[in-house]
Design a protein around this motif. Structure first.
Motif, mmCIF file in Angstrom:
data_model
loop_
_atom_site.group_PDB
_atom_site.id
_atom_site.type_symbol
_atom_site.label_atom_id
_atom_site.label_comp_id
_atom_site.label_asym_id
_atom_site.label_seq_id
_atom_site.Cartn_x
_atom_site.Cartn_y
_atom_site.Cartn_z
ATOM 1 N N PHE A 1 0.850 -0.987 0.206
ATOM 2 C CA PHE A 1 -0.320 -0.171 0.245
ATOM 3 C C PHE A 1 1.104 1.472 0.153
ATOM 4 C CE2 PHE A 1 0.137 -0.505 4.652
ATOM 5 C CZ PHE A 1 1.253 0.250 4.811
ATOM 6 N N GLU A 2 0.191 2.650 -0.477
ATOM 7 C CA GLU A 2 0.839 3.675 0.176
ATOM 8 C C GLU A 2 0.164 4.850 0.012
ATOM 9 O OE1 GLU A 2 2.297 4.943 -4.393
ATOM 10 O OE2 GLU A 2 0.380 5.653 -4.109
ATOM 11 N N VAL A 3 0.395 5.498 0.801
ATOM 12 C CA VAL A 3 -0.744 6.887 1.631
ATOM 13 C C VAL A 3 0.037 8.025 1.060
ATOM 14 C CG1 VAL A 3 -1.929 5.407 3.921
ATOM 15 C CG2 VAL A 3 0.605 7.366 3.775
ATOM 16 N N ARG A 4 -0.575 9.081 0.474
ATOM 17 C CA ARG A 4 -0.476 9.885 0.345
ATOM 18 C C ARG A 4 -1.054 11.530 1.261
ATOM 19 N NH1 ARG A 4 1.564 11.777 -4.020
ATOM 20 N NH2 ARG A 4 1.096 10.073 -5.370
ATOM 21 N N PHE A 5 -0.378 12.132 1.783
ATOM 22 C CA PHE A 5 -0.730 13.198 2.461
ATOM 23 C C PHE A 5 -1.120 14.621 1.676
ATOM 24 C CE2 PHE A 5 2.216 10.520 4.549
ATOM 25 C CZ PHE A 5 1.577 10.181 6.208
ATOM 26 N N PRO A 6 -1.572 15.433 2.393
ATOM 27 C CA PRO A 6 -2.638 16.680 1.777
ATOM 28 C C PRO A 6 -1.407 17.569 1.345
ATOM 29 C CG PRO A 6 -3.514 16.715 3.981
ATOM 30 C CD PRO A 6 -2.369 15.399 3.867
ATOM 31 N N GLY A 7 -1.155 19.220 0.978
ATOM 32 C CA GLY A 7 -0.332 19.635 1.186
ATOM 33 C C GLY A 7 0.337 20.205 0.361
ATOM 34 N N ASP A 8 1.547 21.556 -0.338
ATOM 35 C CA ASP A 8 2.110 21.209 -0.850
ATOM 36 C C ASP A 8 3.097 21.006 -1.325
ATOM 37 O OD1 ASP A 8 -0.121 23.895 -2.573
ATOM 38 O OD2 ASP A 8 1.403 25.433 -1.670
ATOM 39 N N ASN A 9 3.684 20.467 -0.764
ATOM 40 C CA ASN A 9 4.882 19.392 0.104
ATOM 41 C C ASN A 9 4.621 17.842 0.135
ATOM 42 O OD1 ASN A 9 7.657 18.390 0.512
ATOM 43 N ND2 ASN A 9 6.710 18.480 3.149
ATOM 44 N N SER A 10 3.800 17.473 -0.665
ATOM 45 C CA SER A 10 3.229 16.551 -1.804
ATOM 46 C C SER A 10 3.795 15.554 -0.539
ATOM 47 C CB SER A 10 1.982 15.910 -1.861
ATOM 48 O OG SER A 10 1.499 14.634 -2.172
ATOM 49 N N VAL A 11 4.123 14.410 0.233
ATOM 50 C CA VAL A 11 4.086 13.180 0.926
ATOM 51 C C VAL A 11 3.913 12.018 0.068
ATOM 52 C CG1 VAL A 11 5.903 11.943 2.844
ATOM 53 C CG2 VAL A 11 5.525 14.413 2.142
ATOM 54 N N VAL A 12 4.344 11.136 -0.321
ATOM 55 C CA VAL A 12 3.944 9.380 -0.125
ATOM 56 C C VAL A 12 4.549 8.599 0.681
ATOM 57 C CG1 VAL A 12 2.996 7.601 -2.285
ATOM 58 C CG2 VAL A 12 2.660 10.093 -2.819
ATOM 59 N N LEU A 13 3.823 8.041 1.386
ATOM 60 C CA LEU A 13 4.499 7.079 2.218
ATOM 61 C C LEU A 13 4.369 5.737 0.866
ATOM 62 C CD1 LEU A 13 6.203 5.067 4.774
ATOM 63 C CD2 LEU A 13 4.215 5.954 6.009
ATOM 64 N N SER A 14 5.294 4.709 0.798
ATOM 65 C CA SER A 14 4.736 3.718 0.002
ATOM 66 C C SER A 14 5.943 2.403 0.949
ATOM 67 C CB SER A 14 5.469 4.127 -1.270
ATOM 68 O OG SER A 14 5.438 2.412 -1.891
ATOM 69 N N THR A 15 5.269 1.098 1.059
ATOM 70 C CA THR A 15 5.515 0.091 1.636
ATOM 71 C C THR A 15 5.539 -0.999 0.060
ATOM 72 O OG1 THR A 15 3.080 -0.919 1.588
ATOM 73 C CG2 THR A 15 3.956 0.623 3.308
ATOM 74 N N SER A 16 5.417 -0.426 -1.057
ATOM 75 C CA SER A 16 5.837 -1.255 -2.480
ATOM 76 C C SER A 16 7.523 -2.009 -2.478
ATOM 77 C CB SER A 16 6.204 -0.171 -3.815
ATOM 78 O OG SER A 16 6.992 -1.176 -5.023
ATOM 79 N N PRO A 17 7.857 -2.940 -3.103
ATOM 80 C CA PRO A 17 9.301 -3.775 -3.043
ATOM 81 C C PRO A 17 9.781 -3.166 -3.587
ATOM 82 C CG PRO A 17 7.516 -5.024 -3.965
ATOM 83 C CD PRO A 17 6.564 -4.192 -3.257
ATOM 84 N N GLU A 18 9.615 -1.800 -4.631
ATOM 85 C CA GLU A 18 10.977 -1.009 -5.039
ATOM 86 C C GLU A 18 10.877 0.272 -4.245
ATOM 87 O OE1 GLU A 18 11.810 -1.433 -8.467
ATOM 88 O OE2 GLU A 18 10.521 -3.069 -9.609
ATOM 89 N N ALA A 19 10.401 0.285 -3.102
ATOM 90 C CA ALA A 19 10.034 1.706 -1.812
ATOM 91 C C ALA A 19 11.736 0.982 -0.826
ATOM 92 C CB ALA A 19 9.665 1.629 -1.238
ATOM 93 N N PRO A 20 12.010 1.424 0.186
ATOM 94 C CA PRO A 20 13.180 1.308 0.708
ATOM 95 C C PRO A 20 11.565 0.318 1.441
ATOM 96 C CG PRO A 20 13.326 3.720 0.517
ATOM 97 C CD PRO A 20 12.455 3.181 0.068
ATOM 98 N N GLN A 21 12.652 -0.687 3.111
ATOM 99 C CA GLN A 21 12.099 -1.546 3.230
ATOM 100 C C GLN A 21 11.172 -0.725 4.894
ATOM 101 O OE1 GLN A 21 12.800 -5.136 3.412
ATOM 102 N NE2 GLN A 21 12.636 -4.900 6.413
ATOM 103 N N THR A 22 10.159 -0.956 4.916
ATOM 104 C CA THR A 22 9.491 -0.706 5.963
ATOM 105 C C THR A 22 9.240 -1.765 7.070
ATOM 106 O OG1 THR A 22 7.102 -0.566 5.093
ATOM 107 C CG2 THR A 22 8.205 1.203 4.633
ATOM 108 N N HIS A 23 8.745 -1.208 8.671
ATOM 109 C CA HIS A 23 8.577 -2.430 8.474
ATOM 110 C C HIS A 23 6.785 -3.501 8.825
ATOM 111 C CE1 HIS A 23 5.213 0.245 10.819
ATOM 112 N NE2 HIS A 23 4.669 -0.789 11.238
ATOM 113 N N TRP A 24 6.039 -2.896 7.565
ATOM 114 C CA TRP A 24 5.050 -3.508 7.252
ATOM 115 C C TRP A 24 5.772 -4.154 5.875
ATOM 116 C CZ3 TRP A 24 4.481 1.905 7.024
ATOM 117 C CH2 TRP A 24 3.780 2.822 8.641
ATOM 118 N N LYS A 25 6.701 -4.340 5.510
ATOM 119 C CA LYS A 25 7.017 -4.849 4.686
ATOM 120 C C LYS A 25 6.008 -5.252 2.834
ATOM 121 C CE LYS A 25 9.790 -7.406 7.491
ATOM 122 N NZ LYS A 25 10.172 -9.368 8.382
#
Length: 343
Positions: free
Chosen positions: A245-269
């Protein structure tokens, strides 16, 4: 899992240690909040499931006028209070040891401008904490208020799972394929949390489900179904379905947190729905895979979901248009569309 047990588990500080050491998670919330200070300046914020209170502290440092740090477990009194005091933020952050469903705004208080929460679980919805965030949204958020995060997307892709297949063909010179088959049968009854290598994805992934958190309802979370036909993008052994999954935050500085295998690993894996046996070895790029996935809230425990995958017949299922698979009907459709584009 009872509600009391759920909150008691979060009194184990090792769980918070795991989350705090998750740099992609931490960096995303830091950048989303501190990178959008204009949204937080002089605002009233509610942090749902505040835990150690670090996100509440971010909000205070971003300029919030008042932060309700709501945490149902005893971490509120044992950790969060100290963190807020140690950082000199007690005049802004009010730590409240309560479930958000039992919280009552002071009679003279206005509703909040922003709700912040790190509610995501495995395959996004595990733990059912989004229910509490939506309760807070419906009861405490102003009509023009913001949610951090505000959007979320679940992805799925066919994949190989060598750790449950190929790696067992030779264990110190011993063939353990039969053991691996029994292990897969056991694991296929529930989702497996694994770190999937990008090379093991047989497709870049398709959108399984998307939500705007400002308008999704709790009832819509009870059952999510998805059916599709995807054409593999590389050769490989189809051994499971990878979900992230990925989540997106509002604002001009739009930030996306991704748990994709292509993204840096998170504790969600990632979460893998392991197939008990390979559908087909050595599948080739452009071969179609038809499937249906159902994510349904467990009747025994509303904080958990049952995930089921059904393999479908790509010969009889409707394909997307255009479809890059190698079936004749899709090749002809693709050629026809190209002719129309050039005419």
């Amino acid at each position: 899992m009872s509600t009391n047990t759920y909150f008691t588990e979060y009194e184990n500080l090792e769980i918070h240690e795991l989350m705090l050491k998750d740099r992609p998670r931490q960096a995303a919330y830091f950048e989303a909040i501190l990178g959008n200070k204009e949204l937080f300046k002089d605002k009233v914020v509610m942090d749902v499931g505040a835990g150690t209170g670090i996100l509440s502290a971010f909000c205070a440092k971003a300029g919030a006028r008042l932060v309700y740090a709501i945490e149902a477990s005893n971490v509120a009194t044992k950790v969060a209070l100290d963190l807020i005091q140690d950082n000199g933020l007690t005049n802004v952050v009010k730590v409240i040891n309560s479930r958000v469903e039992e919280f009552v705004l002071p009679t003279t208080a206005e509703k909040v401008d922003i709700i912040v929460s790190e509610w995501m679980g495995f395959y996004l919805l595990h733990e059912g904490m989004l229910d509490s965030v939506l309760y807070a949204r419906d009861n405490f958020l102003k009509e023009d208020g913001l949610l951090f995060p505000s959007e979320c997307t679940i992805f799925v892709a066919p994949c190989s799972v060598p750790s449950l297949y190929d790696d067992w063909n030779n264990v110190d010179g011993i063939n353990m394929a039969t053991f691996a088959s029994k292990l897969r049968a056991q694991k296929s009854s529930k989702p497996s949390v694994l770190s999937v290598e990008p090379k093991d994805l047989l497709h870049e992934g398709v959108v399984f489900h998307w939500m705007n958190l400002l308008d999704v309802t709790v009832d819509e979370l009870n059952c999510i179904e998805f059916k599709d036909v995807v054409a593999l993008q590389k050769n490989g052994n189809h051994q499971g379905f990878c979900i992230w999954f990925e989540v997106r935050f509002p604002g001009d500085n739009s930030v996306v947190l991704s748990t994709s295998p292509e993204a840096p690993q998170t504790h969600w894996k990632q979460v893998v729905l392991v197939l008990p046996e390979e559908i087909c070895e050595n599948m080739e790029a452009r071969e179609p895979v038809a499937f249906k996935i159902c994510m349904k809230r467990s009747g025994d425990d509303a904080r958990k979901y049952n995930l089921e995958v059904d393999q479908l017949d790509p010969e009889t299922e409707e394909h997307p248009v255009p479809c890059p698979c190698h079936m004749t009907k899709c090749i002809l459709t693709e050629a026809h569309l190209k002719m129309m584009d050039t005419s």
